[in-house]
Design a protein around this motif. Structure first.
Motif, PDB file in Angstrom:
ATOM      1  N   CYS A  71       0.812  -1.218   0.000  1.00  0.00           N
ATOM      2  CA  CYS A  71       0.000   0.000   0.000  1.00  0.00           C
ATOM      3  C   CYS A  71       0.844   1.266   0.000  1.00  0.00           C
ATOM      4  O   CYS A  71       0.327   2.359  -0.256  1.00  0.00           O
ATOM      5  CB  CYS A  71      -0.924   0.011   1.217  1.00  0.00           C
ATOM      6  SG  CYS A  71      -2.123  -1.340   1.254  1.00  0.00           S
ATOM      7  N   LEU A  72       2.135   1.120   0.304  1.00  0.00           N
ATOM      8  CA  LEU A  72       3.045   2.266   0.320  1.00  0.00           C
ATOM      9  C   LEU A  72       3.867   2.388  -0.955  1.00  0.00           C
ATOM     10  O   LEU A  72       4.581   3.388  -1.138  1.00  0.00           O
ATOM     11  CB  LEU A  72       4.003   2.137   1.510  1.00  0.00           C
ATOM     12  CG  LEU A  72       3.392   2.285   2.905  1.00  0.00           C
ATOM     13  CD1 LEU A  72       4.375   1.788   3.963  1.00  0.00           C
ATOM     14  CD2 LEU A  72       3.008   3.729   3.162  1.00  0.00           C
TER      15      LEU A  72
ATOM     16  N   ILE B  83       4.174  10.504   5.854  1.00  0.00           N
ATOM     17  CA  ILE B  83       2.778  10.223   5.503  1.00  0.00           C
ATOM     18  C   ILE B  83       1.925  10.353   6.755  1.00  0.00           C
ATOM     19  O   ILE B  83       2.230   9.745   7.787  1.00  0.00           O
ATOM     20  CB  ILE B  83       2.632   8.806   4.927  1.00  0.00           C
ATOM     21  CG1 ILE B  83       3.569   8.609   3.733  1.00  0.00           C
ATOM     22  CG2 ILE B  83       1.180   8.523   4.530  1.00  0.00           C
ATOM     23  CD1 ILE B  83       3.838   7.154   3.415  1.00  0.00           C
ATOM     24  N   SER B  84       0.864  11.146   6.680  1.00  0.00           N
ATOM     25  CA  SER B  84      -0.052  11.332   7.803  1.00  0.00           C
ATOM     26  C   SER B  84      -1.325  10.521   7.591  1.00  0.00           C
ATOM     27  O   SER B  84      -1.951  10.608   6.527  1.00  0.00           O
ATOM     28  CB  SER B  84      -0.426  12.813   7.965  1.00  0.00           C
ATOM     29  OG  SER B  84       0.664  13.559   8.463  1.00  0.00           O
TER      30      SER B  84
ATOM     31  N   GLY C 126      13.572  18.844   8.300  1.00  0.00           N
ATOM     32  CA  GLY C 126      13.279  20.156   8.857  1.00  0.00           C
ATOM     33  C   GLY C 126      11.904  20.700   8.564  1.00  0.00           C
ATOM     34  O   GLY C 126      11.599  21.842   8.927  1.00  0.00           O
ATOM     35  N   SER C 127      11.033  19.911   7.956  1.00  0.00           N
ATOM     36  CA  SER C 127       9.701  20.379   7.579  1.00  0.00           C
ATOM     37  C   SER C 127       8.623  19.524   8.227  1.00  0.00           C
ATOM     38  O   SER C 127       8.768  18.307   8.342  1.00  0.00           O
ATOM     39  CB  SER C 127       9.531  20.321   6.059  1.00  0.00           C
ATOM     40  OG  SER C 127       8.188  20.588   5.679  1.00  0.00           O
ATOM     41  N   THR C 128       7.527  20.163   8.632  1.00  0.00           N
ATOM     42  CA  THR C 128       6.381  19.430   9.179  1.00  0.00           C
ATOM     43  C   THR C 128       5.381  19.029   8.102  1.00  0.00           C
ATOM     44  O   THR C 128       4.366  18.398   8.402  1.00  0.00           O
ATOM     45  CB  THR C 128       5.647  20.280  10.234  1.00  0.00           C
ATOM     46  OG1 THR C 128       5.203  21.505   9.630  1.00  0.00           O
ATOM     47  CG2 THR C 128       6.562  20.591  11.419  1.00  0.00           C
ATOM     48  N   ALA C 129       5.634  19.384   6.857  1.00  0.00           N
ATOM     49  CA  ALA C 129       4.722  19.013   5.772  1.00  0.00           C
ATOM     50  C   ALA C 129       4.700  17.496   5.598  1.00  0.00           C
ATOM     51  O   ALA C 129       5.706  16.813   5.825  1.00  0.00           O
ATOM     52  CB  ALA C 129       5.141  19.679   4.471  1.00  0.00           C
ATOM     53  N   SER C 130       3.543  16.967   5.203  1.00  0.00           N
ATOM     54  CA  SER C 130       3.417  15.535   4.955  1.00  0.00           C
ATOM     55  C   SER C 130       2.401  15.321   3.841  1.00  0.00           C
ATOM     56  O   SER C 130       1.742  16.264   3.388  1.00  0.00           O
ATOM     57  CB  SER C 130       2.982  14.798   6.222  1.00  0.00           C
ATOM     58  OG  SER C 130       1.696  15.206   6.627  1.00  0.00           O
ATOM     59  N   VAL C 131       2.264  14.075   3.435  1.00  0.00           N
ATOM     60  CA  VAL C 131       1.271  13.722   2.431  1.00  0.00           C
ATOM     61  C   VAL C 131       0.249  12.782   3.059  1.00  0.00           C
ATOM     62  O   VAL C 131       0.531  12.115   4.059  1.00  0.00           O
ATOM     63  CB  VAL C 131       1.900  13.060   1.187  1.00  0.00           C
ATOM     64  CG1 VAL C 131       2.894  14.010   0.523  1.00  0.00           C
ATOM     65  CG2 VAL C 131       2.569  11.731   1.537  1.00  0.00           C
ATOM     66  N   ASN C 132      -0.957  12.726   2.470  1.00  0.00           N
ATOM     67  CA  ASN C 132      -1.905  11.690   2.864  1.00  0.00           C
ATOM     68  C   ASN C 132      -1.573  10.424   2.087  1.00  0.00           C
ATOM     69  O   ASN C 132      -0.580  10.370   1.349  1.00  0.00           O
ATOM     70  CB  ASN C 132      -3.353  12.143   2.680  1.00  0.00           C
ATOM     71  CG  ASN C 132      -3.732  12.383   1.223  1.00  0.00           C
ATOM     72  OD1 ASN C 132      -3.005  11.998   0.292  1.00  0.00           O
ATOM     73  ND2 ASN C 132      -4.872  13.002   1.000  1.00  0.00           N
ATOM     74  N   ASP C 133      -2.388   9.402   2.198  1.00  0.00           N
ATOM     75  CA  ASP C 133      -2.010   8.119   1.585  1.00  0.00           C
ATOM     76  C   ASP C 133      -2.195   8.093   0.070  1.00  0.00           C
ATOM     77  O   ASP C 133      -1.848   7.095  -0.571  1.00  0.00           O
ATOM     78  CB  ASP C 133      -2.733   6.952   2.251  1.00  0.00           C
ATOM     79  CG  ASP C 133      -4.217   6.885   1.941  1.00  0.00           C
ATOM     80  OD1 ASP C 133      -4.778   7.876   1.423  1.00  0.00           O
ATOM     81  OD2 ASP C 133      -4.831   5.841   2.233  1.00  0.00           O
TER      82      ASP C 133
ATOM     83  N   SER D  53      -8.040  11.014   3.496  1.00  0.00           N
ATOM     84  CA  SER D  53      -8.021   9.840   2.625  1.00  0.00           C
ATOM     85  C   SER D  53      -7.728   8.613   3.472  1.00  0.00           C
ATOM     86  O   SER D  53      -6.921   8.663   4.403  1.00  0.00           O
ATOM     87  CB  SER D  53      -6.961   9.964   1.528  1.00  0.00           C
ATOM     88  OG  SER D  53      -6.882   8.745   0.787  1.00  0.00           O
ATOM     89  N   ALA D  54      -8.401   7.511   3.148  1.00  0.00           N
ATOM     90  CA  ALA D  54      -8.049   6.188   3.670  1.00  0.00           C
ATOM     91  C   ALA D  54      -8.154   5.197   2.515  1.00  0.00           C
ATOM     92  O   ALA D  54      -8.594   4.066   2.698  1.00  0.00           O
ATOM     93  CB  ALA D  54      -8.951   5.800   4.824  1.00  0.00           C
TER      94      ALA D  54
END
Length: 298
Positions: A139-140, A149-150, A211-218, A235-236
């Motif tokens: 799935c990744l 990934i959040s 150094g960044s708090t940005a993330s992506v969804n799945d 998203s799930a």
């Protein structure tokens, strides 16, 4: 500045230099901090081993039951590393308590992260459910170029059980709050799957990479940390994070009596937990994603 520091109640963010990746690193490792979870740790461990997790790093916060025995019996000693972690540490100048859970996560990244492509930090009441493939690594696969990934909580309540039902969590708890992005306080939060070799700071519900708090969804949609709670980020499709927050009522009361991971007023802790329970159970929808996946595994 010093007077401000002395008012700081806790240290909940730990910065670190990321580990250097090993040439043959691969797979997904889980990091979990536990205390007296013998009743359910076996199911949790078996679920995630079937889901393709390579190894589990267990930080034992002073268990006095058979938690560790059940864990090893469920998935084998080759898949488990146990680290004693029964402590409450404070900054020697300010007196601020260092968040023991965050400290465990930072320790895991630095000491074990170099061997893995992915690492996630979840609790034993949280299950990572594969949705778009047979295993979590499957799935990744489409997110190979990402580092952070959040995954939003899907919050499950007591489902009418006064005592723990036979058959385990996955088979019995099939109703959850309908809105993973609920604006109600404490209802919408995230756990992360990250590339440990890019982690530069860590908290319980957010991880900084490079150094960044940005993330992506799945699906790969990117957002700043402050924008993750917007409904459009939800998203799930590939992985669903189920949070069995209460389990049965008897187990909920035991959870309340154990207290918080951090030093906290007992009455305030109980009010906070029950407020969240009331919100979770105000309305519900059926969710069989975990039951269908787990039931189909050999």
């Amino acid at each position: 500045m010093l007077s401000f520091l002395r008012r700081t109640k806790s240290i909940s963010r730990i910065a670190l230099d990321p580990p250097v990746p090993l040439p043959d690193r691969s797979g997904l490792a889980l990091v979990v901090i536990v205390k007296n979870e013998a009743a359910h740790i076996g199911e949790w461990a078996r679920f995630h081993l079937r889901a393709g997790v390579s190894h589990v790093y267990v930080y034992d916060n002073g268990s006095t039951d058979t938690t560790l025995v059940e864990m090893v019996a469920a998935i084998g000693v080759q898949h488990v590393t146990v680290i004693p972690w029964d402590q409450k540490l404070r900054d020697g100048i300010t007196g601020a308590e260092i968040h023991n859970q965050v400290l465990a996560y930072a320790h895991a990244v630095r000491n074990f992260g170099a061997a893995y492509r992915w690492m996630s930090f979840i609790d034993v009441d949280e299950f990572l459910v594969p949705k778009s493939g047979d295993t979590l690594p499957d799935c990744l696969a489409h997110l190979e170029g990402e580092t952070n990934i959040s995954l939003p909580w899907h919050m499950f309540g007591r489902n009418g059980f006064e005592a723990a039902p036979k058959g385990g969590i996955i088979a019995n708890y099939t109703r959850r709050h309908p809105d993973p992005m609920s604006p109600l306080k404490g209802m919408c939060n995230f756990k992360m799957i990250v590339d440990p070799c890019h982690v530069t700071a860590i908290k319980v519900h957010s991880v900084e990479t490079d150094g960044s708090t940005a993330s992506v969804n799945d699906t790969g949609m990117r957002a700043a940390a402050g924008d993750r709670k917007k409904p459009s980020f939800y998203s799930a499709d590939h992985i669903q994070l189920n949070h069995y927050y209460t389990r049965s009522n008897a187990e909920l009361q035991a959870k309340i009596n154990r207290g918080s991971n951090m030093t906290q007023d007992e009455a305030d802790h109980k009010r906070r937990v029950m407020r969240k329970v009331d919100q979770i159970e105000a309305e519900s929808v059926e969710d069989l994603a975990a039951k269908r996946w787990f039931g189909a595994r050999p």
